[in-house]
Structures are given as structure tokens and as C-alpha cells.
Design a protein around this motif. Sequence first.
Motif, PDB file in Angstrom:
ATOM      1  N   THR A 120       0.820  -1.205   0.000  1.00 26.95           N
ATOM      2  CA  THR A 120       0.000   0.000   0.000  1.00 26.95           C
ATOM      3  C   THR A 120       0.856   1.259   0.000  1.00 26.95           C
ATOM      4  O   THR A 120       0.525   2.256  -0.655  1.00 26.95           O
ATOM      5  CB  THR A 120      -0.929  -0.002   1.219  1.00 26.95           C
ATOM      6  OG1 THR A 120      -1.718  -1.184   1.203  1.00 26.95           O
ATOM      7  CG2 THR A 120      -1.849   1.208   1.200  1.00 26.95           C
ATOM      8  N   ASN A 121       1.963   1.222   0.746  1.00 29.50           N
ATOM      9  CA  ASN A 121       2.811   2.415   0.864  1.00 29.50           C
ATOM     10  C   ASN A 121       3.928   2.470  -0.164  1.00 29.50           C
ATOM     11  O   ASN A 121       4.602   3.503  -0.275  1.00 29.50           O
ATOM     12  CB  ASN A 121       3.427   2.465   2.267  1.00 29.50           C
ATOM     13  CG  ASN A 121       2.415   2.806   3.340  1.00 29.50           C
ATOM     14  OD1 ASN A 121       2.143   3.971   3.606  1.00 29.50           O
ATOM     15  ND2 ASN A 121       1.839   1.784   3.943  1.00 29.50           N
ATOM     16  N   LEU A 122       4.148   1.383  -0.912  1.00 27.38           N
ATOM     17  CA  LEU A 122       5.257   1.349  -1.854  1.00 27.38           C
ATOM     18  C   LEU A 122       5.167   2.426  -2.933  1.00 27.38           C
ATOM     19  O   LEU A 122       6.178   3.092  -3.220  1.00 27.38           O
ATOM     20  CB  LEU A 122       5.361  -0.043  -2.487  1.00 27.38           C
ATOM     21  CG  LEU A 122       6.524  -0.249  -3.460  1.00 27.38           C
ATOM     22  CD1 LEU A 122       7.857  -0.052  -2.751  1.00 27.38           C
ATOM     23  CD2 LEU A 122       6.461  -1.640  -4.091  1.00 27.38           C
ATOM     24  N   PRO A 123       4.009   2.663  -3.569  1.00 24.32           N
ATOM     25  CA  PRO A 123       3.980   3.680  -4.641  1.00 24.32           C
ATOM     26  C   PRO A 123       4.366   5.076  -4.157  1.00 24.32           C
ATOM     27  O   PRO A 123       5.177   5.758  -4.800  1.00 24.32           O
ATOM     28  CB  PRO A 123       2.528   3.621  -5.130  1.00 24.32           C
ATOM     29  CG  PRO A 123       2.057   2.256  -4.780  1.00 24.32           C
ATOM     30  CD  PRO A 123       2.730   1.925  -3.497  1.00 24.32           C
ATOM     31  N   VAL A 124       3.790   5.523  -3.029  1.00 29.31           N
ATOM     32  CA  VAL A 124       4.081   6.887  -2.587  1.00 29.31           C
ATOM     33  C   VAL A 124       5.507   6.995  -2.058  1.00 29.31           C
ATOM     34  O   VAL A 124       6.174   8.038  -2.239  1.00 29.31           O
ATOM     35  CB  VAL A 124       3.053   7.320  -1.517  1.00 29.31           C
ATOM     36  CG1 VAL A 124       3.188   6.497  -0.252  1.00 29.31           C
ATOM     37  CG2 VAL A 124       3.177   8.795  -1.210  1.00 29.31           C
ATOM     38  N   ASN A 125       6.011   5.932  -1.418  1.00 26.55           N
ATOM     39  CA  ASN A 125       7.409   5.964  -0.964  1.00 26.55           C
ATOM     40  C   ASN A 125       8.375   5.991  -2.146  1.00 26.55           C
ATOM     41  O   ASN A 125       9.390   6.704  -2.122  1.00 26.55           O
ATOM     42  CB  ASN A 125       7.701   4.743  -0.094  1.00 26.55           C
ATOM     43  CG  ASN A 125       6.983   4.793   1.236  1.00 26.55           C
ATOM     44  OD1 ASN A 125       6.702   5.871   1.756  1.00 26.55           O
ATOM     45  ND2 ASN A 125       6.661   3.635   1.784  1.00 26.55           N
ATOM     46  N   THR A 126       8.059   5.222  -3.186  1.00 25.94           N
ATOM     47  CA  THR A 126       8.898   5.232  -4.382  1.00 25.94           C
ATOM     48  C   THR A 126       8.855   6.592  -5.061  1.00 25.94           C
ATOM     49  O   THR A 126       9.877   7.078  -5.581  1.00 25.94           O
ATOM     50  CB  THR A 126       8.432   4.136  -5.356  1.00 25.94           C
ATOM     51  OG1 THR A 126       8.447   2.868  -4.683  1.00 25.94           O
ATOM     52  CG2 THR A 126       9.336   4.066  -6.566  1.00 25.94           C
ATOM     53  N   LEU A 127       7.681   7.222  -5.073  1.00 27.35           N
ATOM     54  CA  LEU A 127       7.570   8.562  -5.664  1.00 27.35           C
ATOM     55  C   LEU A 127       8.436   9.557  -4.910  1.00 27.35           C
ATOM     56  O   LEU A 127       9.124  10.388  -5.522  1.00 27.35           O
ATOM     57  CB  LEU A 127       6.105   9.006  -5.651  1.00 27.35           C
ATOM     58  CG  LEU A 127       5.825  10.405  -6.191  1.00 27.35           C
ATOM     59  CD1 LEU A 127       6.210  10.500  -7.659  1.00 27.35           C
ATOM     60  CD2 LEU A 127       4.362  10.772  -5.997  1.00 27.35           C
ATOM     61  N   ALA A 128       8.420   9.477  -3.570  1.00 24.19           N
ATOM     62  CA  ALA A 128       9.217  10.417  -2.772  1.00 24.19           C
ATOM     63  C   ALA A 128      10.709  10.227  -3.033  1.00 24.19           C
ATOM     64  O   ALA A 128      11.438  11.199  -3.308  1.00 24.19           O
ATOM     65  CB  ALA A 128       8.902  10.236  -1.288  1.00 24.19           C
ATOM     66  N   ILE A 129      11.189   8.989  -2.954  1.00 23.27           N
ATOM     67  CA  ILE A 129      12.619   8.745  -3.186  1.00 23.27           C
ATOM     68  C   ILE A 129      12.979   9.020  -4.633  1.00 23.27           C
ATOM     69  O   ILE A 129      14.101   9.445  -4.941  1.00 23.27           O
ATOM     70  CB  ILE A 129      12.984   7.305  -2.778  1.00 23.27           C
ATOM     71  CG1 ILE A 129      14.507   7.168  -2.638  1.00 23.27           C
ATOM     72  CG2 ILE A 129      12.474   6.296  -3.780  1.00 23.27           C
ATOM     73  CD1 ILE A 129      15.077   7.886  -1.460  1.00 23.27           C
ATOM     74  N   GLY A 130      12.025   8.797  -5.553  1.00 24.52           N
ATOM     75  CA  GLY A 130      12.295   9.066  -6.967  1.00 24.52           C
ATOM     76  C   GLY A 130      12.526  10.539  -7.236  1.00 24.52           C
ATOM     77  O   GLY A 130      13.423  10.914  -7.996  1.00 24.52           O
TER      78      GLY A 130
END
Length: 490
Positions: A120-130
Motif C-alpha cells: 500500500t505504501n510502496l507507490p508513494v514511498n517510491t515517488l518520494a525517493i524518486g
Amino acid sequence: PPELAVDPTGPALMIFAALPWVLAGGLLGPLPAAGLALLSGLLQAFWDSHSLFLALELAVLAVIFSLAVKQRYRTPTFRWLRSPLAAAGLVILAYVLIDLLIRPMSVNGQAASRLDYTLTNLPVNTLAIGIEMLVAGLVAQLVAHWLPNSWGNSSPLLPSPAERSLRMRFLMGMAPLGLIAIVTLMVGDWLAAGWAARDMLQGRMSNAASLAVENIPYFLETGQNLISQLAADPRLLSNDSNQLMKTLAEDIRLVPFFTQITLLDKNSQVLASYPTADFVGPQAPIEEITGIQIAVNHGVPVQTFTIQPSPGQTTAQVSFVAIVTDATQNVKAVLVGRSDLSFNPFTRPIIHSLESLTQDGGIGMLLDEDNRILIHPDPDRLMTRYDGPTPEQPQLVDDTAPDGTRMLTYFHQAEGRPWSVVLSVPARQAQQYAINIAAPLLAIVLLISLIGFLILRVGLQVVTASLQNLTHEADQLAQVRETFRALAAG
């Protein structure tokens, strides 16, 4: 986070957080970059994520970035990876894999809950680090352009592993395609299993909710008809309290619908009540008192109200109020019949439907027209207001329980009646179903991939061994040829 009653928050987007360790990775090397990344992760953990795993993730990512920009292999692929922007893209992909491995260990709960929290949190965490890596990669690209002698590694270029071994060249050429195929199969399998699990769960919840709402109109209509019929009994006009008590006792035994019947005069004074006189008359709930006044003053034939449960009851009560009139249709009294939802035969199918998902950790609720909870596994929640999602059409929506558990909630309103049914199941249950569906195919894909790799490796070893033998024989032939030439010249 599962099993924590805290509001979920997204990751903080610190735009320049990755810039120090990215620059250190290209200018100083892996160890200084890892140290700065570790410090950056500790600061972010203190102020935002409160997880030490973030510091470890960033340290590993810093080492990967530094090794990518400082390697000196001369093939196009490795030359492309020396670009800071390309290395930043590699770091983002590495973050996804590392986060999938580490984040489940940073929270409590069952395996399915941890997996659900991670995905659930992977997309937004990936967006932040991206975004952080994109900004740092752009700045590093400019630094590499302005300071080419200081950036990266200026040592001579080296042959890549693919240039030093034919077997390695073949494996490196086939590995990306094989990896893409395997990842595509695994992701497709997981997505299909997730959709199938969600549809299966939604189907069960839809069936249970439909069965529950179908019985709501019958219950309410039956209660209104019964209280009207009982109020039409001329014996209720008697002034003999014993006769009134006998009549009420006969009515409640004849029709097992009401748990308490009370007869009141126009001043809300109790004339008779069976089996008890608890919480009636002036002590009655405000809804009943208001309904009695409306019945006396305006002559409303039948009214329905939901009221608090009596002591010892596990569900709310429904109060049916009807007027008692004489031959001239003048209001002489008011008859109040209360029904305990856990006792009433017409609501038992509703309760059974609400409890059908208990084995999956689900919760079933019955709501009145004001979204007050009439039936709930926790008696303390009765007659409190439901603040969850209430879509206009029956559908499955995401929700969060008071203890922080992510829930899948199905809301269904009864046709023609303002009452509603709410079914909630922990989202981990859908993930558990998805795991059960996807695990066999994932295991088969991994097994086939492993067997294919072993077969390919053995086949390449046979081919390369043959080529090495041919090369050795060619060298021997060349030596023999040179020997003959020397003899002929002599």
C-alpha cells in the motif's frame, strides 16, 4: 501501520535530502557516501518515519550509486551507468526491491498485514525517493560535466565481465530478457491473484449484505402491523389494571415479536407494562417520549424509533408506537412495543448474515436512518454514530478501523427503508487470499526459472568447453604448421 491506532501519514518529500550522499558517491567514494546516507536516514527517521530501517536502506543505495558511477568497464551499458542520472534510475529500482524486503520487518502484525502495509505504501514511498534522486541526479550530472577530473574514477578503462568470458557475455545478454519475463509473470500473477481475491471477498460480502437488507423491510412492516393490530384491541380501553396486564401478557405470548409492551395514557403515565415497567413512562428514551407526544397531539397511527438497549441486551431496541382509539376515533392511550433485535425472529437472519464474516476477522453492523449502530459485536458501540464511508450505491471501499487496521468496507442500504448494512473485513484477509492463490504459481515460476538457469549454465559450459578444446587444437595445428614451415625453409 497495522495494529497501531495512529493516523497514517505519507513520507516527507525532502527534495535535497539525497544530494549530499549522491555527490559524495561520485566525488569521494562508497564509504563516505554510505556514512552521509546513514546520517541522512537517521535524521529523517527522527523527524518523520521513526524507523531505523530507512537509514540502512539509504546506506545501501548510496553504495550502489557510488559503485555505478565509479566503475570503469568499457562496454556501452557500463558507460551508460556511469552517468549520474542513469545511476539514479538504478537506485530507484534498487529501492523498490530493498523496500519490499525490509519494510515488512519494520511493522508488527501477521504476514499478510505486513505485506498489505508494504504494498500500500510502496507507490508513494517510491515517488518520494524518486523525486529526491531525480533532483540529486540532475545536480550530480552538472557537477560531473563541470568537474570531470574530480567526478567518478579516472583510472584506465577495463574489459567488462562480458568481454572476459563468452559464457558471461551470453548470460549478461540473456539475463535482462529472462529477468523481465520472470518479473512480468510474477507481477501479473500477483495482480491477477489480488483482483481475484478482492472479487471473491466482495462477492461474499455482497451476498451477506443482500440477505441482511432483504429482511429489514419485513421486520419493520411486521412490527408496524402487529402493534396496530394490538392497539385495536378494545380490551385496552378498560380501566381495570389487572385486565390490562392480562391482555398485554396474552399479546406478548401470542406473538413472539415484542420483548416489552407498555400502555400509557395521554399524559405519558404508565397504565400497564409487561413483563416489566423498566425505563418506560417519564423514564423512557427521549425518542419514545417525543413519539408519544406526537401520537397524542397529532394522532399519528404508527411510528418507529430506535432506542438504547436495556441492561443485559447485546443489541439496540426498536420501539413501535401506536395510538389506541375509542369508537369515535379519539385517542385514549398509546401502546408502545419494544423489540430486542437479538431476540426477534425476523432479525435473526440479519444477525446471521452480519456474523457470516466473523471467521475472516470481519465486523457486521446494522445502521438506522441516522447512521446509529443498532447491531455490533462490541456492545459499547451500540447507538453510537457510524462515521465510515456511506456510498450511494453498494460497493466495496477502503477504510481504516479505529485501531489503525486497513479495512475493506461494503455498504448497502435497504430499498425503501433508510436502514443500512455495513460489513468490514481487514484488508490483510484479501492479501491472504491473494497469497494462497498466487503462491503455487509463483513457486512454479521460480522453480522453472531455476531449472532453466541450471540447464543454460550447463549447456553454456559444454559449449565453452568445446570452444576451448577447438582453440587448443587450433593452437596445436598452428604450431605444427610453423614447424613444417621451419623444416621446409631449412
